[in-house]
Design an enzyme around this catalytic site. Sequence first.
Site, PDB file in Angstrom:
ATOM      1  CE  LYS A 483       2.337 -12.732  -8.531  1.00 48.88           C
ATOM      2  NZ  LYS A 483       2.067 -14.034  -8.167  1.00 48.88           N
ATOM      3  NE  ARG A 582      -0.483 -20.190  -3.687  1.00 49.95           N
ATOM      4  CZ  ARG A 582       0.471 -19.213  -4.373  1.00 49.95           C
ATOM      5  NH1 ARG A 582       0.791 -18.492  -3.461  1.00 49.95           N
ATOM      6  NH2 ARG A 582       0.844 -19.305  -5.690  1.00 49.95           N
ATOM      7  CE1 TYR A 709       1.839  16.301  12.759  1.00 45.12           C
ATOM      8  CE2 TYR A 709       2.658  14.939  10.844  1.00 45.12           C
ATOM      9  CZ  TYR A 709       1.794  15.922  11.246  1.00 45.12           C
ATOM     10  OH  TYR A 709       1.188  16.783  10.434  1.00 45.12           O
TER      11      TYR A 709
END
Length: 815
Positions: A483, A582, A709
Amino acid sequence: MNYTVQHIAEITNAQIIGDGNLMIKNIAYDSRIIYSTKNTAFIAINTPKNSGEKFIESAIDRGINVIISEHHYQEFENITWIIVENSVEFLQKLAKYHFENSHLRSIGITGSNGKTILKEWLYQCLWNEFPTVKSPKSFNSQIGLPLSLLQVNTSHQLGIFEVGISKPHEMEKLEDMFHPQIGLLTHIGTAHAANFSSEEQLIDEKICLFKNSEVIIYNGDNSLVEQKIKKSYSDKKLISYGFKKDNQVFIKNNISKDDNIIVEYFGEEISFPAHQRDEATLTNAMALITVLKELNIENKKIVEKINLLKAVEMRLEAIEGIKGNIVINDSFNLDLDSLKTALQFLNEYNKSKKSLVLTDIVGVNSNAKELYEEVSELVNEQHFDSVFLIGDEISKFSELFKAKTYTFIDTKELIESKHLTEIENQIILLKGARKFEIERLKDILELRKHDTVLEVNLNAILHNINYHKSLLNPGTKMMAMVKANAYGLGSYEVSEFLQHHHIDYLGVAYVDEGVELRKKGITTPIIVMNPEQHSYQTIIEYNLEPEIYSFRVLELFYEAVQKSGYDKKYPIHIKLETGMHRLGFKDFELDQLSETLSQKNLKVQSMFSHLSSSDMPEEKEFTLKQLEVFEKNSSYLIEKLEYTPLRHILNSSGITSYTNYQFDMVRIGIGMLGESPDNEIQKQLQSVVSFKTVISQISMVENGESVGYSRRYKADHPTRIATIPVGYADGIPRLIGNQVGNVGINKTLAPIVGNICMDMMMINVDNIPNVKEGDTVTVFNAKPSLKEFAGYCKTITYEVLTSISPRVKRIYIKD
């Protein structure tokens, strides 16, 4: 080898059923990578973990008509059988006879580390000096070594074979069939050391290989090795190498400077440049030089050969190409053995169309006509659509190739022809000698040109899977979770490889992931862990198998099955709730569930659950409670169903920590990628993923000047700063900037300084020796490791991998 079936039977005391006059030149051991069936027998190797006999039908389907097996299967007609008592002992007996009758000068390499590297280096240095044969890959075991020895033919003058053991008394069998004239002992380390009572026992076992050697070359820096070699083999020619000055071969100068490395060999000096100066590389270089000197290679030529050595990491690599192609790049050396290896790798892909770029085989003194007849025979059996030949020599024999064949004087002419850029949806194999520089073709054909790459070592995945399988019962199945694009590594490429190696199931999260795999030819059963309501028809259309975790999902999916007209029991996977809270059916729902299932045209293929904390020793009590609930509830449901689906609950850490609860199948995810929370298990696994880039520029930043930066980093002394082309758009989180995280250069950590930009970041390279623009930078692999990098990011390895941007080029490597 070149024997009749009758002769093989006589050598090994085997029984023949069929035609004893058939000629056998090759023995195939894996039905998946049979690249030639002519004069080839298939051996069904039986081990305590597996039986090769279940692949006999597959071998016969590929065109094999001679089978070596412990049993005769009468249902296969017109097949010649060599029936043996023990398949492994048969191989060893045949290999011993073959080696002892080969009149071959031989080098045997053993040790804990460096065997394969030294074998490959020696082969690269010697194959054009003598007709040479070597062990393929890391074939050094009770099965691998005899298969290697059987490759020897009458044209070979030199054989280079590595020999490995993992437990006591194995070397006795290996030495009985293979007794090298030159014995080479590499570094003795911790590999397999746990199976031996002491380092002393390990050394005794290793050096047993040298009982009949004329010359023994060994690393003299290990005092115990030195002592045992001299005690056991004082009557032989002994040569020690190492960093200590009392070795006969040692490094004379300071290795940390930019100067050439100077190796002293019995008073002679051999000087060569070395970009990599780590201890392992230089130790291997000394061993290499010692063997080359023993084979009477002159110093000037040794230096030339060292300078031409192909980097060990330049292995077979597969990359995504333009126009839907897959490009397999093996453009660094070419000989018959490496061509066979490349063709085997090609067979692991199921694309129906394929093309080949092939150059002259350089530096071989054999008869050109015979050589290219053998080459064309191998190539023709692969049924290429197009073959592109580069070089004066091979082009003379273009009529031998059956595919549509084009000839070119050099690589430049092929590039200018534009033929390759017109190919679509094929595998393109680039196979050539270094001098033709066909790696330039890869640059033209690859889809992504980014210097930043994610290297995925497919062999390491297989190693890690096999390690976990070694902990299981032989009949236990394994599901690989692919997955989230196989955790960022590339779902199709990883699934294709796993399918080739007979993984039982693949697991995806969403239907789209499974559909993509089916469209690309993956036929292995695929479980969809999160089937969404709108996707049920697609699941059925593409023969995917859904997780069912509630009555709502069960009813909706069954409606979809009925509408589809599917007339068999559709396979589903029942999720049980065991404490993770779950998804899943709870214990009080099981009666209703079994009753509902009995009324529907569905088949429970498996029932499973998830462990929430198997990687946490402190939660062992909770995990055992989960396992107890799963055992109880799944057994109850099986009783109600009156048939027995597969059961599975263990994930990667569950496999290693709760092996007794393996049930019928286990699921592997991060474990196959080489990660484990257990330090001892971690030592047994191999790193799969390497995230790399290069240094774009090195600048000197003066005291007080800022970098990047927001001026978050200001130098407090003159500082060398390197800029590398990877940033947060590639998956590097900004939080590891400003000296939180490090990257690796020349095996030394360098801190990230200033804010990480979208496409680049800056690092302090003051402490990196010999650093220069273009050097490789490791974001994670060994130093820092994936786990260390995840630590910088204050997250887990899963998140690191799945965050790597699709714009980062994936390269798939196979040894």
